[in-house]
Design a protein around this motif. Structure first.
Motif, PDB file in Angstrom:
ATOM      1  N   GLU A 226       0.830  -1.210   0.000  1.00  0.00           N
ATOM      2  CA  GLU A 226       0.000   0.000   0.000  1.00  0.00           C
ATOM      3  C   GLU A 226       0.866   1.262   0.000  1.00  0.00           C
ATOM      4  OE1 GLU A 226      -2.431  -0.630   3.395  1.00  0.00           O
ATOM      5  OE2 GLU A 226      -4.051  -1.645   2.262  1.00  0.00           O
ATOM      6  N   LYS A 227       1.968   1.237   0.779  1.00  0.00           N
ATOM      7  CA  LYS A 227       2.872   2.391   0.822  1.00  0.00           C
ATOM      8  C   LYS A 227       3.524   2.610  -0.559  1.00  0.00           C
ATOM      9  CE  LYS A 227       4.045   2.146   5.759  1.00  0.00           C
ATOM     10  NZ  LYS A 227       5.119   1.978   6.743  1.00  0.00           N
ATOM     11  N   GLU A 228       3.903   1.526  -1.209  1.00  0.00           N
ATOM     12  CA  GLU A 228       4.524   1.668  -2.527  1.00  0.00           C
ATOM     13  C   GLU A 228       3.518   2.223  -3.532  1.00  0.00           C
ATOM     14  OE1 GLU A 228       7.680   1.252  -3.552  1.00  0.00           O
ATOM     15  OE2 GLU A 228       8.191   0.910  -1.446  1.00  0.00           O
ATOM     16  N   LEU A 229       2.248   1.793  -3.438  1.00  0.00           N
ATOM     17  CA  LEU A 229       1.219   2.292  -4.348  1.00  0.00           C
ATOM     18  C   LEU A 229       0.981   3.783  -4.121  1.00  0.00           C
ATOM     19  CD1 LEU A 229      -0.702   1.489  -6.595  1.00  0.00           C
ATOM     20  CD2 LEU A 229      -2.427   0.938  -4.864  1.00  0.00           C
ATOM     21  N   GLU A 230       1.037   4.232  -2.840  1.00  0.00           N
ATOM     22  CA  GLU A 230       0.897   5.659  -2.539  1.00  0.00           C
ATOM     23  C   GLU A 230       2.030   6.457  -3.187  1.00  0.00           C
ATOM     24  OE1 GLU A 230       0.587   6.599   1.575  1.00  0.00           O
ATOM     25  OE2 GLU A 230      -1.062   5.196   1.933  1.00  0.00           O
ATOM     26  N   LYS A 231       3.252   5.963  -3.090  1.00  0.00           N
ATOM     27  CA  LYS A 231       4.401   6.644  -3.698  1.00  0.00           C
ATOM     28  C   LYS A 231       4.223   6.759  -5.209  1.00  0.00           C
ATOM     29  CE  LYS A 231       8.466   5.222  -2.565  1.00  0.00           C
ATOM     30  NZ  LYS A 231       9.574   4.303  -2.243  1.00  0.00           N
ATOM     31  N   LEU A 232       3.722   5.691  -5.834  1.00  0.00           N
ATOM     32  CA  LEU A 232       3.506   5.715  -7.281  1.00  0.00           C
ATOM     33  C   LEU A 232       2.426   6.727  -7.637  1.00  0.00           C
ATOM     34  CD1 LEU A 232       3.661   1.870  -7.985  1.00  0.00           C
ATOM     35  CD2 LEU A 232       5.275   3.585  -8.834  1.00  0.00           C
ATOM     36  N   GLY A 233       1.389   6.838  -6.773  1.00  0.00           N
ATOM     37  CA  GLY A 233       0.346   7.803  -7.015  1.00  0.00           C
ATOM     38  C   GLY A 233       0.833   9.230  -6.942  1.00  0.00           C
ATOM     39  N   LYS A 234       1.928   9.455  -6.183  1.00  0.00           N
ATOM     40  CA  LYS A 234       2.511  10.789  -6.062  1.00  0.00           C
ATOM     41  C   LYS A 234       3.578  11.052  -7.139  1.00  0.00           C
ATOM     42  CE  LYS A 234       1.792  10.856  -1.044  1.00  0.00           C
ATOM     43  NZ  LYS A 234       2.472  10.914   0.278  1.00  0.00           N
ATOM     44  N   GLY A 235       3.740  10.106  -8.060  1.00  0.00           N
ATOM     45  CA  GLY A 235       4.697  10.306  -9.151  1.00  0.00           C
ATOM     46  C   GLY A 235       6.083   9.782  -8.876  1.00  0.00           C
ATOM     47  N   GLN A 236       6.275   9.038  -7.758  1.00  0.00           N
ATOM     48  CA  GLN A 236       7.592   8.485  -7.456  1.00  0.00           C
ATOM     49  C   GLN A 236       7.699   7.050  -8.013  1.00  0.00           C
ATOM     50  OE1 GLN A 236       8.540   8.809  -3.276  1.00  0.00           O
ATOM     51  NE2 GLN A 236       7.354  10.705  -3.054  1.00  0.00           N
ATOM     52  N   SER A 237       8.880   6.704  -8.501  1.00  0.00           N
ATOM     53  CA  SER A 237       9.092   5.368  -9.067  1.00  0.00           C
ATOM     54  C   SER A 237       9.431   4.373  -7.974  1.00  0.00           C
ATOM     55  CB  SER A 237      10.216   5.394 -10.104  1.00  0.00           C
ATOM     56  OG  SER A 237       9.857   6.225 -11.185  1.00  0.00           O
ATOM     57  N   THR A 238       9.186   3.101  -8.274  1.00  0.00           N
ATOM     58  CA  THR A 238       9.526   2.002  -7.371  1.00  0.00           C
ATOM     59  C   THR A 238      10.620   1.169  -8.030  1.00  0.00           C
ATOM     60  OG1 THR A 238       7.360   1.868  -6.351  1.00  0.00           O
ATOM     61  CG2 THR A 238       8.691  -0.113  -6.312  1.00  0.00           C
ATOM     62  N   VAL A 239      11.665   0.894  -7.267  1.00  0.00           N
ATOM     63  CA  VAL A 239      12.784   0.125  -7.804  1.00  0.00           C
ATOM     64  C   VAL A 239      13.077  -1.054  -6.879  1.00  0.00           C
ATOM     65  CG1 VAL A 239      15.205   0.152  -8.504  1.00  0.00           C
ATOM     66  CG2 VAL A 239      13.766   2.179  -8.876  1.00  0.00           C
ATOM     67  N   ASN A 240      13.118  -2.265  -7.457  1.00  0.00           N
ATOM     68  CA  ASN A 240      13.494  -3.497  -6.745  1.00  0.00           C
ATOM     69  C   ASN A 240      12.654  -3.708  -5.484  1.00  0.00           C
ATOM     70  OD1 ASN A 240      15.470  -3.838  -8.689  1.00  0.00           O
ATOM     71  ND2 ASN A 240      17.055  -2.847  -7.454  1.00  0.00           N
ATOM     72  N   PHE A 241      11.328  -3.541  -5.615  1.00  0.00           N
ATOM     73  CA  PHE A 241      10.421  -3.779  -4.492  1.00  0.00           C
ATOM     74  C   PHE A 241      10.075  -5.265  -4.470  1.00  0.00           C
ATOM     75  CE2 PHE A 241       5.939  -4.049  -2.977  1.00  0.00           C
ATOM     76  CZ  PHE A 241       6.214  -3.798  -1.636  1.00  0.00           C
ATOM     77  N   LEU A 242      10.380  -5.942  -3.345  1.00  0.00           N
ATOM     78  CA  LEU A 242      10.187  -7.382  -3.208  1.00  0.00           C
ATOM     79  C   LEU A 242       8.817  -7.670  -2.607  1.00  0.00           C
ATOM     80  CD1 LEU A 242      11.766  -9.988  -3.776  1.00  0.00           C
ATOM     81  CD2 LEU A 242      12.466  -9.984  -1.378  1.00  0.00           C
ATOM     82  N   GLN A 243       8.088  -8.603  -3.253  1.00  0.00           N
ATOM     83  CA  GLN A 243       6.711  -8.883  -2.830  1.00  0.00           C
ATOM     84  C   GLN A 243       6.401 -10.345  -3.136  1.00  0.00           C
ATOM     85  OE1 GLN A 243       3.285  -7.714  -5.406  1.00  0.00           O
ATOM     86  NE2 GLN A 243       3.054  -6.111  -3.850  1.00  0.00           N
ATOM     87  N   ARG A 244       5.589 -10.968  -2.237  1.00  0.00           N
ATOM     88  CA  ARG A 244       5.184 -12.357  -2.447  1.00  0.00           C
ATOM     89  C   ARG A 244       3.805 -12.385  -3.088  1.00  0.00           C
ATOM     90  NH1 ARG A 244       6.534 -14.111   3.625  1.00  0.00           N
ATOM     91  NH2 ARG A 244       6.054 -11.891   3.846  1.00  0.00           N
ATOM     92  N   PHE A 245       3.665 -13.099  -4.205  1.00  0.00           N
ATOM     93  CA  PHE A 245       2.451 -13.124  -5.033  1.00  0.00           C
ATOM     94  C   PHE A 245       1.936 -14.554  -5.071  1.00  0.00           C
ATOM     95  CE2 PHE A 245      -0.356 -12.643  -8.546  1.00  0.00           C
ATOM     96  CZ  PHE A 245      -0.603 -11.281  -8.702  1.00  0.00           C
ATOM     97  N   ARG A 246       0.639 -14.724  -4.731  1.00  0.00           N
ATOM     98  CA  ARG A 246       0.031 -16.056  -4.636  1.00  0.00           C
ATOM     99  C   ARG A 246      -0.253 -16.628  -6.020  1.00  0.00           C
ATOM    100  NH1 ARG A 246      -5.360 -17.178  -4.025  1.00  0.00           N
ATOM    101  NH2 ARG A 246      -5.724 -14.990  -3.472  1.00  0.00           N
ATOM    102  N   THR A 247       0.086 -17.918  -6.214  1.00  0.00           N
ATOM    103  CA  THR A 247      -0.194 -18.622  -7.469  1.00  0.00           C
ATOM    104  C   THR A 247      -1.528 -19.347  -7.362  1.00  0.00           C
ATOM    105  OG1 THR A 247       0.878 -20.683  -6.818  1.00  0.00           O
ATOM    106  CG2 THR A 247       2.287 -18.985  -7.776  1.00  0.00           C
ATOM    107  N   SER A 248      -2.002 -19.887  -8.492  1.00  0.00           N
ATOM    108  CA  SER A 248      -3.281 -20.607  -8.501  1.00  0.00           C
ATOM    109  C   SER A 248      -3.231 -21.861  -7.656  1.00  0.00           C
ATOM    110  CB  SER A 248      -3.658 -20.964  -9.940  1.00  0.00           C
ATOM    111  OG  SER A 248      -2.667 -21.800 -10.527  1.00  0.00           O
ATOM    112  N   SER A 249      -2.019 -22.393  -7.379  1.00  0.00           N
ATOM    113  CA  SER A 249      -1.899 -23.590  -6.541  1.00  0.00           C
ATOM    114  C   SER A 249      -1.878 -23.254  -5.053  1.00  0.00           C
ATOM    115  CB  SER A 249      -0.620 -24.345  -6.921  1.00  0.00           C
ATOM    116  OG  SER A 249       0.523 -23.558  -6.612  1.00  0.00           O
ATOM    117  N   GLY A 250      -1.903 -21.967  -4.719  1.00  0.00           N
ATOM    118  CA  GLY A 250      -1.894 -21.556  -3.321  1.00  0.00           C
ATOM    119  C   GLY A 250      -0.521 -21.246  -2.780  1.00  0.00           C
ATOM    120  N   LYS A 251       0.530 -21.542  -3.548  1.00  0.00           N
ATOM    121  CA  LYS A 251       1.875 -21.229  -3.107  1.00  0.00           C
ATOM    122  C   LYS A 251       2.210 -19.787  -3.483  1.00  0.00           C
ATOM    123  CE  LYS A 251       3.557 -25.981  -3.566  1.00  0.00           C
ATOM    124  NZ  LYS A 251       4.569 -26.873  -4.193  1.00  0.00           N
TER     125      LYS A 251
END
Length: 909
Positions: A226-251
């Motif tokens: 959410e904090k990164e999305l706020e920064k993007l909304g203010k015109g700031q870029s995001t670089v090398n932001f690490l995030q865990r994304f759920r797959t269809s298998s649940g992993k």
């Protein structure tokens, strides 16, 4: 006036042109419409859109000419790109720049030219839009304006064409990228995603586009997202932001995002990369590094690191033991501290490792107890950029091995020297493979070169024909069948034709009741045996004298230099049918036996004064003296084949001159003992054999080279008889005359070869490969026509030095074989190439014929009278003769072939 102008920004201009990727492309209607319009507006027959690179003027669109490009140095447009406005030439014959141009002097007879440069947005003149006429004229103001507008339209098409190409490339990159590429909004929804999303996460495109992205994030990552999305909304870029994304298998997969907002549209452009495996590998790497640390510290091998000043950075226990100091002390020291007396050596080592990056060597380190340890090291320079450069050293303590190797070398040298002095060699026969191994002394006794490869048959044939050869065959057969060893004294004939006595000893090794190996020793006992035989002969006739001689032999064995020994040597030397002589260590001769004086007719005084000069053949003097001087200088055995003049008839006869050096206990030469053996009959027999072989080779060439033209004549006659029209018969008659001429020329060439054979002087000709191919094709005209054969050549080197008749014979055999062994329903295709590889001429003949089963015939393919296909008129001579001719002139031939897939013969000179 500069008739070859070049723009100041030429390098950048050509680079820009190539970036448009338009050179050598196909015609495009948009460009053709512009040239046609220019031709109509200006009322001229020729209109062009040209692009100019470093060497040429290429036409993207052309009306009125049949060419696609011209050299740059004759292009009118090379002057057009020098300016930003129109270039108009009303009459080229009156313009100094163009009046001598070949397009002005010849077709298309250019008189009028007008062109506008094609200038892109960066100011690069890529080419021109021009119009040309063969009559002098001038454009109106409106025509000039129209030409200018059309040129701008042309450059717009070029730029638009590249933009479309870039867009297509971006779409390909978007769809094919393994990375995650998206366009999203500040509301957390994806607007567009590439196929990598579906491949990596398993969700469908509809699920990802219609679900807020936060639904896929790991609960622990939502706040940070959410904090990164706020920064993007203010015109700031995001670089090398690490995030865990759920797959269809649940992993969950770990994704590293880089995103950039576009405030004007409210869109977010981003790229993500799956780093799950990388994170896993980092954890595994940490565990691996810990295991390596434990291995490093407890390894039995020497391992340590140091910086470029020699200071130790790490060391294991084994290295500390070899270096002779505790680990804690070594870690505070450097290579200089451990080698205080070898500073220069350490300096040289550190300089060398930085220069060569990797070195190996052997060194030693003193121990506290006064002993020295010998160890091997391998040093590698490491410079990854993450830290200061350093050197990794691994090694091995070889102290015990080093001492054992020195003892082994010393023992081996003593054994080899003993064998050499005693003239004892070894041999071994592997019954499974049939391979025989001879030691160097064994080869020396047989008089063969160091590279000689013996086999069982040739080894047995060295034994003197008759009783000696039959006896060795019997004892070998008995050893193989019963295991009985043998110890025989036999005579053999060396490669130089000399008959000598040898002692052959052999044993057999068995496994499971089968002989698997024969081995033994081989000793030169010629001097001993000759003395023994002479002694026995003397004993038969003069028993009393024999007893005295035997007593004297015992005395000689105890006294190296006595007058009685000299007398006995002279007696023995005078009793054998060879010239015997001795010389001092410096090569000066001091003794000749009676046979020398009888043969040469010289007195001792004449021999001492004139030496060998008066009896040695003039053609042998230089080479023989050089061999003798080399032997005296090096102490190596002397051997030379020379011709000596016989006093009785002044005839020169061939002799084998040999000499060995006698050495004192320190290895210094103190005396030379030599002999000259009559080998004249052997040399004459060898010469006769060579002449017979040459004429057999010539006969085979005659048979093969006349067979082709004669066969073609017969085939053409048959086709003439079957022909129904006069035109065909006339054509076959021309071919018949040509084959007849080829036959006559072949006979003449064969006569020249015969003359060369008789003179024993084979010259090398400048052979034109195209002429050789044409001659062979004429010989085989009938077969080529009847089989509809296609023969293509690719000669990167058109001329080679070779005896023409032999080269023509090689080409004939290769091509005729391809014709003969072609498929019945497929026209033969024969390809011949010639090129230079690594300084050697390589000829390759390949075809699409029936091929050869190499598994069955590889060993016999070049042997005489071997054929590989039934139903063909084959004698098994062609390939044998071809290989013989090639090897005669220092070449090699090899073959690659499969049944049904054709053959490829490679010849290298």
């Amino acid at each position: 006036m500069n008739t070859h102008p070049v723009p100041k920004n030429e390098t950048a201009r050509v680079k820009a042109l190539r970036n448009y990727n338009i050179l050598d492309t196909l015609n495009e209607a948009e460009f053709d419409r512009l040239t046609e319009l220019a031709s109509i507006i200006c009322d001229v027959p020729i209109s062009l859109i040209t692009l100019i690179d470093e060497d040429r003027q290429w036409f993207k669109s052309v009306i009125g000419l049949d060419v696609k490009e011209t050299p740059r140095d004759i292009a009118f447009c090379r002057h057009t790109i020098m300016d930003t406005s129109i270039l108009e030439v009303e009459d080229a014959t009156k313009d100094d720049r163009f009046k001598n141009n070949e397009f002005v002097l010849n077709d298309p007879n250019v008189r009028f030219y007008a062109g506008y440069p094609l200038i892109d947005t960066q100011g690069h003149a890529l080419g021109s839009l021009c119009v040309i006429d063969d009559k002098p004229r001038a454009l109106t103001t409106k025509q000039k304006r129209a030409l200018e507008l059309l040129s701008k339209e042309a450059i717009s098409l070029i730029i638009e064409r590249r933009q479309k190409e870039e867009l297509r490339n971006f779409e390909k990159l978007f769809n094919l990228s393994n990375d995650l590429v998206f366009v999203g909004g500040t509301d957390g929804y994806f607007k567009r995603i590439n196929p990598a999303f579906t491949r990596i996460f398993g969700w469908t495109e509809d699920q990802l586009l219609n679900t807020r992205s936060f639904e896929f994030y790991h609960p622990d990552d939502i706040a940070a997202s959410e904090k990164e999305l706020e920064k993007l909304g203010k015109g700031q870029s995001t670089v090398n932001f690490l995030q865990r994304f759920r797959t269809s298998s649940g992993k969950y997969k770990a994704i590293e995002w880089t995103s950039t907002p576009e405030p004007s549209t409210g869109s977010i452009f981003g790229i993500g990369r799956d780093v799950s495996e990388l994170i896993l590998k980092e954890k595994q790497l940490a565990a691996s590094e810990e295991r390596q640390r434990i291995f490093f510290e407890n390894s039995l091998g020497v391992m340590f690191t140091h910086d470029l000043k020699g200071k130790f950075l790490s060391i294991n226990n084994a290295a500390a033991d070899v270096l002779g100091h505790p680990r804690d002390k070594i870690m505070k020291a450097s290579l200089y501290d451990l080698n205080p007396d070898r500073k220069d050596a350490v300096d040289a080592y550190l300089a060398r490792i930085q220069l060569e990056k990797s070195i190996k060597g052997q060194t030693s380190t003193p121990q506290k107890d006064g002993t020295v340890k010998i160890w091997l090291y391998n040093s590698v320079f490491e410079n990854t950029g993450d830290h200061e450069p350093y050197v990794i050293v691994d090694g091995m303590d070889i102290t015990d091995r080093y001492r054992l190797e020195k003892d082994l070398v010393r023992t081996t040298q003593m054994l080899e020297e003993t064998n050499r002095v005693a003239r004892v060699g070894g041999w071994e026969l592997d019954m499974g493979t049939g391979k025989i191994s001879w030691t160097s002394v064994t080869k020396d006794i047989h008089g063969v070169s160091a590279g000689y490869e013996p086999d069982l048959s040739s080894g047995i044939n060295f034994y003197k024909e008759g009783e000696d050869r039959e006896r060795i065959i019997r004892v070998i057969d008995k050893a193989i069948s019963t295991g009985n060893p043998w110890n025989e004294e036999l005579q053999l004939v060396t490669a130089n034709g000399e008959e000598i006595w040898v002692r052959a000893l052999g044993n057999a090794a068995f496994e499971d009741g089968k002989c698997i190996r024969l081995y033994g020793t081989f000793q030169d006992i010629n001097d001993y045996k000759l003395a023994e035989l002479a002694l026995k002969k003397s004993m038969d006739t003069q028993e009393k004298l024999n007893l005295v001689l035997l007593e004297q032999l015992e005395v000689i064995q105890q006294q190296d230099k006595t007058i009685e020994k000299i007398r006995e040597f002279e007696f023995l030397a005078d009793s054998i049918p060879q010239m015997v002589w001795t010389s001092n260590a410096d090569g000066s001769f001091d003794y000749y036996n009676k046979h020398w004086y009888n043969y040469t007719g010289l007195t001792p005084e004449e021999t001492k004064e004139k030496g060998w000069d008066t009896v040695l053949h003039p053609d042998d003097v230089k080479n023989d003296f050089a061999l003798w001087e080399q032997a005296v200088a090096t102490g190596q055995p002397y051997q030379s084949e020379i011709r000596l003049k016989r006093a009785s008839d002044a005839v020169y006869k061939w002799h084998l001159a040999r000499a060995l050096a006698m050495r004192d206990e320190n290895g210094n030469v103190i005396k030379w003992f030599g002999s000259c053996t009559d080998i004249d009959e052997y040399k004459r027999a060898l010469d006769l054999e060579n002449r017979i072989s040459q004429f057999e080779d010539f006969n085979r060439i005659v048979a093969h080279n006349l067979r082709g033209p004669a066969g073609s004549i017969d085939m053409i006659l048959n086709m003439m008889s079957a022909s129904d029209t006069r035109e065909e018969k006339d054509e076959y008659l021309k071919m018949l005359k040509q084959s007849s001429s080829t036959l006559i020329e072949t006979l003449n060439e064969l006569m020249k070869v015969l003359e060369v054979r008789n003179n024993q002087n084979l010259p090398y000709d400048d052979c034109d490969l195209n002429d050789i191919t044409l001659n062979v094709k004429q010989m085989l005209t009938g077969q080529i026509i009847s089989k509809k054969a296609i023969i293509s050549t690719h000669f990167h080197i058109a001329v080679m030095k070779f005896p023409k008749m032999y080269l023509e014979s090689i080409f004939y055999n290769m091509i005729s074989n391809s014709l003969k062994y072609s498929k019945t329903d497929v026209p033969p295709e024969i390809d011949i190439t010639a090129q230079n590889k690594a300084g050697r001429m390589v000829l390759v003949f390949s075809d699409n014929g029936i091929g050869i089963d190499m598994k069955r015939h590889a060993k016999n393919i070049f042997k005489l009278n071997h054929t590989f296909h039934s139903g063909y008129d084959s004698k098994g001579v062609g390939l044998f003769m071809t290989k013989t001719q090639i090897e005669t002139f220092g070449g090699t031939i090899s073959v690659e072939s499969k049944p049904g897939a054709g053959s490829k013969f490679t010849i290298t000179f």
